[in-house]
Design a protein around this motif. Structure first.
Motif, PDB file in Angstrom:
ATOM      1  N   GLN A   1       0.807  -1.218   0.000  1.00  0.00           N
ATOM      2  CA  GLN A   1       0.000   0.000   0.000  1.00  0.00           C
ATOM      3  C   GLN A   1       0.848   1.280   0.000  1.00  0.00           C
ATOM      4  N   GLY A   2       2.096   1.184   0.417  1.00  0.00           N
ATOM      5  CA  GLY A   2       2.961   2.354   0.451  1.00  0.00           C
ATOM      6  C   GLY A   2       4.048   2.334  -0.593  1.00  0.00           C
ATOM      7  N   THR A   3       3.764   1.725  -1.743  1.00  0.00           N
ATOM      8  CA  THR A   3       4.765   1.627  -2.810  1.00  0.00           C
ATOM      9  C   THR A   3       4.196   2.174  -4.111  1.00  0.00           C
ATOM     10  N   GLN A   4       5.106   2.506  -5.032  1.00  0.00           N
ATOM     11  CA  GLN A   4       4.672   2.952  -6.350  1.00  0.00           C
ATOM     12  C   GLN A   4       3.922   1.840  -7.075  1.00  0.00           C
ATOM     13  N   ALA A   5       4.384   0.597  -6.897  1.00  0.00           N
ATOM     14  CA  ALA A   5       3.683  -0.524  -7.524  1.00  0.00           C
ATOM     15  C   ALA A   5       2.255  -0.637  -7.002  1.00  0.00           C
ATOM     16  N   GLY A   6       2.093  -0.485  -5.694  1.00  0.00           N
ATOM     17  CA  GLY A   6       0.749  -0.536  -5.122  1.00  0.00           C
ATOM     18  C   GLY A   6      -0.143   0.564  -5.659  1.00  0.00           C
ATOM     19  N   VAL A   7       0.421   1.745  -5.818  1.00  0.00           N
ATOM     20  CA  VAL A   7      -0.348   2.861  -6.380  1.00  0.00           C
ATOM     21  C   VAL A   7      -0.808   2.530  -7.796  1.00  0.00           C
ATOM     22  N   GLU A   8       0.090   1.991  -8.604  1.00  0.00           N
ATOM     23  CA  GLU A   8      -0.275   1.658  -9.980  1.00  0.00           C
ATOM     24  C   GLU A   8      -1.343   0.566 -10.027  1.00  0.00           C
ATOM     25  N   MET A   9      -1.263  -0.381  -9.113  1.00  0.00           N
ATOM     26  CA  MET A   9      -2.274  -1.437  -9.054  1.00  0.00           C
ATOM     27  C   MET A   9      -3.645  -0.855  -8.712  1.00  0.00           C
ATOM     28  N   VAL A  10      -3.676   0.014  -7.716  1.00  0.00           N
ATOM     29  CA  VAL A  10      -4.956   0.614  -7.314  1.00  0.00           C
ATOM     30  C   VAL A  10      -5.508   1.502  -8.427  1.00  0.00           C
TER      31      VAL A  10
ATOM     32  N   ALA B   1      -8.704  -0.272   2.412  1.00  0.00           N
ATOM     33  CA  ALA B   1      -8.574  -0.337   3.870  1.00  0.00           C
ATOM     34  C   ALA B   1      -7.091  -0.410   4.231  1.00  0.00           C
ATOM     35  N   MET B   2      -6.514   0.747   4.552  1.00  0.00           N
ATOM     36  CA  MET B   2      -5.081   0.854   4.800  1.00  0.00           C
ATOM     37  C   MET B   2      -4.760   0.696   6.284  1.00  0.00           C
ATOM     38  N   ASN B   3      -3.655   0.037   6.562  1.00  0.00           N
ATOM     39  CA  ASN B   3      -3.187  -0.081   7.951  1.00  0.00           C
ATOM     40  C   ASN B   3      -1.764   0.446   8.088  1.00  0.00           C
ATOM     41  N   GLY B   4      -1.533   1.577   7.465  1.00  0.00           N
ATOM     42  CA  GLY B   4      -0.225   2.215   7.557  1.00  0.00           C
ATOM     43  C   GLY B   4       0.174   2.832   6.228  1.00  0.00           C
ATOM     44  N   SER B   5       1.397   3.386   6.188  1.00  0.00           N
ATOM     45  CA  SER B   5       1.972   4.012   4.990  1.00  0.00           C
ATOM     46  C   SER B   5       1.165   5.214   4.523  1.00  0.00           C
ATOM     47  N   PHE B   6       0.449   5.871   5.439  1.00  0.00           N
ATOM     48  CA  PHE B   6      -0.424   6.979   5.056  1.00  0.00           C
ATOM     49  C   PHE B   6       0.363   8.171   4.511  1.00  0.00           C
ATOM     50  N   TYR B   7       1.622   8.291   4.908  1.00  0.00           N
ATOM     51  CA  TYR B   7       2.396   9.477   4.540  1.00  0.00           C
ATOM     52  C   TYR B   7       3.604   9.124   3.668  1.00  0.00           C
ATOM     53  N   ALA B   8       3.652   7.888   3.207  1.00  0.00           N
ATOM     54  CA  ALA B   8       4.746   7.496   2.316  1.00  0.00           C
ATOM     55  C   ALA B   8       4.686   8.340   1.041  1.00  0.00           C
ATOM     56  N   PRO B   9       5.827   8.598   0.413  1.00  0.00           N
ATOM     57  CA  PRO B   9       5.822   9.429  -0.801  1.00  0.00           C
ATOM     58  C   PRO B   9       4.875   8.898  -1.874  1.00  0.00           C
TER      59      PRO B   9
ATOM     60  N   ASN C   1       1.716   6.345  -1.901  1.00  0.00           N
ATOM     61  CA  ASN C   1       0.814   5.479  -1.145  1.00  0.00           C
ATOM     62  C   ASN C   1      -0.576   5.564  -1.763  1.00  0.00           C
ATOM     63  N   VAL C   2      -1.365   4.533  -1.551  1.00  0.00           N
ATOM     64  CA  VAL C   2      -2.620   4.411  -2.296  1.00  0.00           C
ATOM     65  C   VAL C   2      -3.692   5.398  -1.852  1.00  0.00           C
ATOM     66  N   SER C   3      -3.503   6.041  -0.701  1.00  0.00           N
ATOM     67  CA  SER C   3      -4.486   7.069  -0.324  1.00  0.00           C
ATOM     68  C   SER C   3      -4.517   8.199  -1.350  1.00  0.00           C
ATOM     69  N   GLN C   4      -3.436   8.308  -2.120  1.00  0.00           N
ATOM     70  CA  GLN C   4      -3.358   9.376  -3.132  1.00  0.00           C
ATOM     71  C   GLN C   4      -4.243   9.091  -4.345  1.00  0.00           C
ATOM     72  N   VAL C   5      -4.669   7.840  -4.526  1.00  0.00           N
ATOM     73  CA  VAL C   5      -5.399   7.500  -5.745  1.00  0.00           C
ATOM     74  C   VAL C   5      -6.763   6.855  -5.469  1.00  0.00           C
ATOM     75  N   VAL C   6      -7.200   6.829  -4.204  1.00  0.00           N
ATOM     76  CA  VAL C   6      -8.560   6.374  -3.912  1.00  0.00           C
ATOM     77  C   VAL C   6      -9.447   7.596  -3.682  1.00  0.00           C
ATOM     78  N   ASP C   7     -10.745   7.383  -3.731  1.00  0.00           N
ATOM     79  CA  ASP C   7     -11.696   8.486  -3.548  1.00  0.00           C
ATOM     80  C   ASP C   7     -11.952   8.781  -2.085  1.00  0.00           C
ATOM     81  N   VAL C   8     -11.925   7.748  -1.256  1.00  0.00           N
ATOM     82  CA  VAL C   8     -12.164   7.891   0.181  1.00  0.00           C
ATOM     83  C   VAL C   8     -11.042   7.178   0.917  1.00  0.00           C
ATOM     84  N   MET C   9     -10.441   7.867   1.861  1.00  0.00           N
ATOM     85  CA  MET C   9      -9.393   7.264   2.674  1.00  0.00           C
ATOM     86  C   MET C   9     -10.013   6.288   3.670  1.00  0.00           C
ATOM     87  N   GLY C  10      -9.470   5.059   3.747  1.00  0.00           N
ATOM     88  CA  GLY C  10      -9.953   4.080   4.707  1.00  0.00           C
ATOM     89  C   GLY C  10      -8.893   3.755   5.741  1.00  0.00           C
TER      90      GLY C  10
END
Length: 960
Positions: free
Chosen positions: A452-461, A480-488, A490-499
């Motif tokens: 969830q806190g990687t570039q690969a994860g972002v591309e997957m999402v 549904a994230m359990n960390g990496s909220f502030y990684a450069p 992270n998938v919170s950057q590409v979802v509509d609602v942060m979980g």
């Protein structure tokens, strides 16, 4: 109005004895309870009228059946040909000694608990298994589109129809839709389904069950028909006006272009027509097409949590050769997630008071009958729950329909985080199958993924989010994230609602850094409780129910909700979990076999968390609860004169506590954290009054129970439907001489059931290793449960309960005559000889021992019973040769071989011995005894000049 309101669900719980002596006078009158007890469970309406239930009459074999490698060139050659599956997938495999089961079926729920089995799956062996089912199709079904629909198979599965592989599936949670039209057989010949299930594969870290655990359907549709999940009609509010855009995907198996008229009718909750639209469509052979319509709805009744008003869109596709229909429930509601105000339903902020939910229930595992599923959802409504997260996978189709009807808000969650084609197809199925449900407000693409806190994860999402929005542009996507909220990255950057899964300390920081991003708790709490226990005993794996212990990553029920309730920008939360569940036994492992997380235990019995959540979440009625119970004497060492800490939970203004009529304290209510009192124990009556405006609005009462003297049986409903599917859960408890529940009783109870089938038992104890299928169960802290399933037709169910030293109990429930859902008939399997090798023609009578050489797949034709040889100019001889079907009883005892129509003079040979002769050239029968141990049949036929010859009808092997 909804058939299921929170008030009604509370009444059901009181009637079933599942609530403590709490606020009965304030919540429901005796007359209301009597009236409610007569209510029937109402099955879900038929959305697809051309489907037949295929749940009955399956054969099941536990364990795999090894397949020997093919021997010789000929067998190898045939082994890879269509229709020639070998072993247990073969058409003529003898399954006569397999167990007969009805679906849904979870074979893991029958297994014992074994320490060497997987801990996450609840220490139950799963392994592999086989299912088989035969059915016939009428000649009138020829030309129709025929489809098998499996709701879910745990876990990996291979499906054969008539000896050909038709599907392979690698998830327990998606439906499997199979077009069997090319493989179908009609008339007397049976169609054979074989399913191999590999449940050694795991998709989760919880109990997943094993087998065909959801419904199976056979759809018979016209050649031009509506595709499964091929209607999209989610309402839209545009410029203040409600419209229903309707998209219908059509499919054709015809051999010529087909034109159809597509009609969409909108009906209100009373069944009255609101509007209709008509469109024309043309579909090419073996192709699909899309028809689009738009219905102006006018004035409507909104769908909401309180009043889940359901409309229907009726789709009719009419073509020259037939009519196909669908009925799709819909709801008119607007929804949005706002970065500052949380979740908005119909423009109004609604806090998500949610739970995470796995699928299993005590006694039945994941094979949960529809009526039991409805009752489970009622239990959630009872404590004010308005939202459910599907953890961590799609639920049964009936779940979503019930959520629509009952007014739940649903986060629908994808199982496998992977945009590879196979997994993307599962995500697309999830959205396509569920996007019409008004209950669904959010799509979740994963749960707690390390990437969830990687570039690969972002591309997957990014890719998965795009796939979701391509199918449904009305609902947001979360993860549904359990960390990496502030990684450069992270998938919170590409979802509509942060979980947020836990991490309440990050709510404010994340919101400050991302002020435009809506947020919700996607999972919270993870508090531990053993139902009915009020002191922890680590040595016995018992945890107090006083809301004092939680996982290191979580918080108690009171602390977790305090973090959410005080922040408007957090849309709400989802408690881990609504019910206890088998597997993932945290914080203890063996001999613990289930979780401690639930607001309710495995049976749906209330823990203290139930009263905590009622106080926090119910706004339209005054509620009150108190823990612990008040039976601390007469059952071992007493606690007379000792101070007992009380936890009082209420949503009133004030609460007052009395012991034996004497007030010991009164406080202003803290509906989130509850109120603490210390009471000196004296046997008798503990009473808590909830006051509002100075008036007593509700009471919670606990009596000191004496020694148990008798058993008691309380059903969740007072009647069953005689449809062969309906179930009722029955609570078992023990009472003292005054009729008071004894909360410390642990005796084993034995059951006898007539007029119904006992399908499971439980008691909510996460450490109990007793069978969940045996007709007995120990009470656990005063309670146990049995689940019975009605037979078909009018009658009555009688349940007797006995325990050593206690007066037995008997419960008699009427079974009402009810409509039975259309189903595929169960017919006795027949051993037919259908596949033959046919020799070339001979002018002279050939040697009956003549056979094709190994590797000769050309000189001797492959043919089937019922296929005649075209007329010869002169009389010719031919040999039909086949293996006899393997039937163990006939192989051991012998039988009869019956040819109902043979054209031409004929000789019947079995294992090289002539056993019968047909002297006449006309069409007639021939039969013979089959000796024990026989393997092969040969039929010599001499044609009559100018006449068809050969095997024109069926060939059947029968017992003597």
């Amino acid at each position: 109005m909804s058939d299921f309101t929170r008030r009604e669900a509370m009444m059901l719980a009181v009637a079933a004895g599942l609530m403590p002596d709490t606020a009965v006078a304030a919540e429901a009158t005796a007359a209301e309870l009597d009236a409610l007890g007569e209510r029937e469970w109402q099955p879900l309406p038929k959305g697809d009228p051309l489907r037949l239930l295929l749940d009955r009459g399956w054969r099941f074999h536990a364990g795999d059946i090894p397949l020997e490698p093919p021997v010789g060139h000929h067998q190898t050659y045939l082994s890879v040909k269509a229709g020639n599956a070998r072993g247990a997938a073969a058409i003529d495999w003898d399954d006569s000694d397999w167990e007969t089961v009805c679906l849904p079926h979870d074979w893991a729920s029958f297994q014992p608990f074994v320490e060497s089995a997987n801990v996450s799956q609840g220490y139950r062996p799963r392994g592999m298994g086989w299912y088989r089912r035969s059915f016939r199709l009428e000649e009138g079904d020829r030309g129709k589109r025929l489809e098998l629909q499996f709701g879910g198979i745990a876990t990996h599965s291979t499906i054969w129809v008539n000896g050909s592989v038709v599907a392979r599936n690698f998830s327990a949670y998606n439906a499997i839709i199979v077009d069997i039209t090319p493989f179908a057989r009609f008339g007397d010949e049976a169609n054979v389904i074989a399913v191999q299930v590999d449940a050694t594969a795991m998709e989760g870290w919880w109990y997943e069950g094993a087998g065909i655990y959801r419904h199976v359907w056979l759809a018979k549709r016209p050649a031009l028909s509506i595709a499964t999940d091929g209607v999209h009609c989610d309402p839209r509010l545009i410029d203040g006006r409600w419209t229903v855009p309707v998209a219908v995907t059509l499919e054709s198996i015809s051999d010529a272009p087909a034109a159809a008229q597509v009609t969409a009718v909108l009906r209100d909750p009373d069944g009255q027509e609101v509007a209709r639209q008509v469109a024309a469509a043309e579909v090419d052979p073996l192709a699909s097409a899309r028809a689009a319509l738009s219905i102006e709805a006018g004035g409507i009744r909104l769908w909401s949590v309180e009043t889940p008003s359901l409309y229907t869109v009726e789709i009719e596709v009419r073509e020259q050769r037939g009519v196909d229909r669908r009925i799709v429930p819909i709801g008119f509601r607007s929804m949005a997630f706002d970065a500052n105000r949380g979740f908005l339903l119909n423009g109004r902020p609604v806090k998500l008071k949610g739970v995470c939910l796995h699928q299993d229930h005590a006694g039945v595992g994941v094979a949960v009958p529809d009526a039991l599923l409805a009752w489970r959802l009622q239990r959630l409504k009872d404590f004010g729950c308005n939202a459910i997260r599907c953890s961590h996978n799609a639920q049964a189709p009936e779940f979503y329909a019930l959520c629509d009807r009952m007014g739940f808000l649903v986060m629908d969650e994808n199982r496998i985080f992977n945009p590879a084609p196979e997994n993307m197809a599962q995500l697309q199925w999830l959205v396509r199958a569920h996007r019409n449900h008004p209950s669904i407000i959010l799509w979740s693409v994963f749960n707690e993924e390390p990437m969830q806190g990687t570039q690969a994860g972002v591309e997957m999402v990014r890719r998965m989010r795009a796939a979701v929005h391509a199918l449904d542009d009305s609902r947001p996507v979360t993860a549904a994230m359990n960390g990496s909220f502030y990684a450069p990255h992270n998938v919170s950057q590409v979802v509509d609602v942060m979980g947020f899964n836990y991490y309440p300390d990050d709510y404010d920081r994340f919101h400050a850094l991302n002020p435009a991003k809506p947020s919700t708790s996607s999972e919270d709490t993870s508090a531990f409780m053993t139902r009915g226990a009020f002191a922890s005993d680590p040595a016995r794996h018992v945890i107090s129910s006083m809301d004092e212990e939680a996982a290191a990553w979580g918080a108690t029920h009171r602390k977790a909700w305090a973090e959410i309730a005080t922040r408007p920008f957090i849309a709400g939360g989802f408690v881990w979990t609504g019910f206890d569940y088998h597997g993932e036994p945290t914080p203890y492992e063996w001999p613990t076999i289930a979780s401690f997380f639930g607001v309710l235990d495995l049976c749906g019995f209330a823990k203290t968390a139930y009263d905590i959540r009622r106080a926090q979440w119910i706004d339209d009625a005054v509620v009150v609860g108190v823990a612990p119970h008040w039976t601390w004497s007469g059952h071992g060492p007493g606690r007379e004169g000792q101070s007992i800490d009380l936890l009082v939970t209420s949503n009133a203004d004030r609460v007052r506590v009395k012991v034996n009529g004497r007030v010991i304290g009164e406080q202003d209510c803290d509906r989130i954290m509850g109120n603490r009192f210390a009471a000196t124990y004296a046997p008798g009556l503990l009473e808590v009054e909830a006051l509002k405006g100075g008036r007593v609005m509700a009471r919670a009462v606990h009596h000191t129970a004496g020694q148990a003297v008798s058993l008691r049986l309380k059903p969740t409903r007072r009647a069953l439907r005689g449809d062969g599917e309906d179930v009722v859960a029955v609570t078992v408890d023990a009472v003292d001489a005054r009729g008071h529940h004894v909360p410390v009783e642990q005796r084993k109870v034995r059951f006898a059931v007539s007029g119904a089938t006992l399908i499971g038992v439980g008691n909510g104890d996460p450490n109990c290793h007793e069978s969940e299928k045996a007709p007995e169960r120990s009470l656990f802290n005063g309670l146990a449960q049995l689940i019975v399933q009605a037979d078909e037709g009018r009658g009555r169910v009688t349940i007797d309960a006995q325990a050593d030293g206690l007066k037995p109990a008997r419960l008699v429930l009427p079974v009402l005559a009810s409509e039975v859902r259309p189903f595929v008939p169960v017919e006795a399997a027949r051993a037919l000889v259908t596949e033959w090798r046919l020799s070339p023609a001979f002018a002279e009578r050939p040697d009956p021992a003549l056979r094709p050489a190994d590797g000769d797949n050309n000189l001797w034709a492959f043919t089937r019973s019922g296929t005649a040889v075209e007329p010869d100019k002169t009389a010719q001889w031919r040999i039909w040769r086949a293996a006899l079907p393997e039937r163990r009883r006939i192989r051991a005892e012998g039988g009869r071989l019956l040819f109902d129509q043979v054209a031409g003079r004929a000789e019947l040979w079995i294992d090289g011995q002539r056993v019968s002769v047909k002297d006449q050239a006309g069409i007639g029968a021939i039969a013979a005894n089959v000796p024990a141990g026989a393997h092969e049949v040969a039929l010599l036929v001499q044609s009559a000049p100018g006449e068809k010859s050969g095997i024109l009808g069926t060939v059947q092997l029968v017992g003597k």
